[in-house]
Design an enzyme around this catalytic site. Structure first.
Site, PDB file in Angstrom:
ATOM      1  N   HIS A  92      26.801 -78.366 -12.303  1.00 27.78           N
ATOM      2  CA  HIS A  92      26.463 -77.257 -13.196  1.00 27.78           C
ATOM      3  C   HIS A  92      26.215 -75.998 -12.378  1.00 27.78           C
ATOM      4  O   HIS A  92      25.861 -76.053 -11.193  1.00 27.78           O
ATOM      5  CB  HIS A  92      25.234 -77.583 -14.048  1.00 27.78           C
ATOM      6  CG  HIS A  92      23.938 -77.573 -13.286  1.00 27.78           C
ATOM      7  ND1 HIS A  92      23.152 -76.445 -13.144  1.00 27.78           N
ATOM      8  CD2 HIS A  92      23.295 -78.555 -12.601  1.00 27.78           C
ATOM      9  CE1 HIS A  92      22.091 -76.732 -12.429  1.00 27.78           C
ATOM     10  NE2 HIS A  92      22.147 -78.012 -12.085  1.00 27.78           N
ATOM     11  N   CYS A  93      26.458 -74.842 -13.009  1.00 32.22           N
ATOM     12  CA  CYS A  93      26.105 -73.558 -12.406  1.00 32.22           C
ATOM     13  C   CYS A  93      24.936 -72.996 -13.208  1.00 32.22           C
ATOM     14  O   CYS A  93      24.186 -73.742 -13.827  1.00 32.22           O
ATOM     15  CB  CYS A  93      27.301 -72.615 -12.407  1.00 32.22           C
ATOM     16  SG  CYS A  93      27.954 -72.248 -14.053  1.00 32.22           S
ATOM     17  N   ALA A  94      24.766 -71.693 -13.229  1.00 31.39           N
ATOM     18  CA  ALA A  94      23.600 -71.101 -13.891  1.00 31.39           C
ATOM     19  C   ALA A  94      23.622 -71.286 -15.398  1.00 31.39           C
ATOM     20  O   ALA A  94      22.572 -71.389 -16.034  1.00 31.39           O
ATOM     21  CB  ALA A  94      23.521 -69.614 -13.564  1.00 31.39           C
TER      22      ALA A  94
END
Length: 472
Positions: A27-29
């Protein structure tokens, strides 16, 4: 009753084809980034209907599900808690690079090399804008001054701020290329600095006729490569792979001495005598072609680029614009792509606003308005993939708005002083020429108006959305 994170995580797993269909997840932000084995097993409609999901789309070989900041961390933890092995974001990105055709993969590689150096070029563009304001005769006149009143030392200081990044651009590019392709970044920096060593004839001086290129063997021209991109990129690419090959063959006892020595010797020889001349010539051809397109009369360039730019974003190869913008800034100290791209982004955001204000679907409204705000800050992916492309017509209305805005930007010859910041933050790139700032704002307003009005009247209704959902 609101569902728990674990329940939402299970629904995500079921909708993407089960845990056996997941090759990797990170996952990213704001998004879950999932590599799936079989795209056919992903049920897009089910994914979009999951509570807290704000949109889902394929990009760069990954299936990306937008949850938003904070929420995505909790859902990711819940999914890994159900037995799915998580990976780092970089590992998933690396697997994503293997997806798509050869051209898409090549452009992604360009993006991986150029994106890390863009913040420096953004800062340089802002410095150029501020320097333009401080040197503007009209503004100085308001303060009762003339350009002669400015200290030469202060002018020199501003030149340090505005000229350094482009003077040593090959060092930045070669460093990033070595890093991306697995070499030692410090060797990339040194090779890049060798390409602009003051002992070589300055490229700008050779270009304006005040200096001559060195001639080796009577026919190979050798100059410095100030501001060049492609020679440094390919020196970095080949150099990193060459260094890795050397390390596999040279005994550990002498690796520290031999590998850097041979890498630098071989690569600077190739860089100055082969790679540099060939790719600098290619770079010149690309720049000439780019400028020819941008100089098309009657705003044609802006019309075409404004329409197609966001389509190129959808394909994932939009980083090609970074290369062209760097070339323009390096050669001419201005960037004509920026206002056209800003117009295209504004129109997509406007289409999303129209959907958000018109729909009675609370979930869609909650998704559309924040996504539009993101677009006005220069990030259109949530608006495009989360809203506009889902219903398609808003996307087309946004394309038309971008074309109209781009046409005006090209017609008025708008020129930004930098790159990479667009739409509302992009106004900072037009303070260098105060006369262009109101025109830039006019372009954004027209782009917004066209994208919004077309979407409101022709691009979206809840009835259309229901028909589309039943058709799926």
């Amino acid at each position: 009753m609101a569902k728990t994170d674990k329940q939402i995580a299970q629904e995500v797993l079921d909708a993407v084809g089960g845990r056996d269909n997941i090759a990797s997840i990170a996952h990213c932000a704001t998004r879950l980034r999932i590599m799936v084995h079989d795209k056919e097993k992903v049920n897009q409609t089910e994914v979009e209907d999951i509570e807290k999901v704000k949109g889902a789309f394929y990009n760069s070989g990954q299936y990306q599900i937008i949850f938003g900041t904070g929420t995505v961390n909790k859902i990711y933890d819940a999914i890994t808690g159900l037995g799915v092995e998580g990976k780092s974001n970089e590992e998933v990105k690396s697997e994503g690079k293997k997806q798509g055709n050869a051209f898409q993969r090549a452009i992604r590689i360009f993006g991986d090399v150029f994106v890390p150096i863009i913040p420096v070029l953004v800062a340089t563009g802002l410095f150029m804008g501020l320097r333009g304001v401080l040197m503007n005769e009209q503004i100085l006149a308001w303060m009762g001054m003339t350009p002669k009143d400015i200290s030469p030392n202060f002018i020199l200081f501003t030149q340090v701020l505005t000229d350094t990044a482009f003077a040593f651009l090959p060092a930045l590019v070669a460093w990033s290329a070595f890093k991306v392709f697995g070499g030692s970044p410090i060797l990339g920096i040194v090779l890049g600095l060798m390409l602009v060593n003051p002992a070589l004839p300055n490229a700008y001086a050779v270009g304006n006729g005040s200096a001559e290129a060195l001639k080796f063997f009577g026919f190979i021209p050798v100059v410095g490569y100030q501001g060049s991109v492609l020679p440094a990129f390919f020196v970095g690419l080949i150099g990193a792979k060459f260094e890795k090959a050397l390390r596999k063959r040279i005994p550990d006892a002498i690796d520290l001495i031999v590998t850097p020595f041979v890498t630098l010797l071989v690569m600077i020889t190739l860089g100055l005598f082969a790679i540099g001349p060939v790719f600098h010539s290619l770079e010149t051809v690309i720049l000439t072609g780019t400028k020819w397109v941008l100089d098309l009369p009657y705003g044609i360039a802006g019309l075409l680029i404004g329409f197609f730019q966001q389509i190129i974003v959808v394909t994932g190869v939009h980083h090609i614009f970074n290369f062209m913008e760097i070339q323009l800034l390096e050669e001419f100290k201005y960037n004509e792509f920026n206002p056209i791209i800003s117009a295209a982004m504004t129109a997509q955001g406007a289409a999303t606003v129209a959907v958000g204000l018109k729909t009675r679907n609370k979930k869609l409204k909650a998704l559309a308005l924040p996504s539009a705000f993101s677009a006005f800050l220069g990030i259109t992916e949530p608006a495009i993939f989360g809203v506009n492309l889902r219903y398609f017509k808003p996307f087309v209305c946004g394309l038309i708005g971008g074309a109209v805005g781009g046409f005006l930007a090209s017609l008025f010859h708008l020129k930004a002083s930098g790159m990479a910041i667009t739409v509302l933050p992009g106004t900072l790139l037009f303070i260098k020429d105060i006369g262009q700032l109101p025109i830039y704002l006019l372009v954004l307003a027209v782009s917004f108006a066209v994208g919004f009005i077309l979407t409101w009247f022709f691009g979206y209704s809840d009835k259309m959305a229901e028909e589309l959902k039943r058709a799926k």
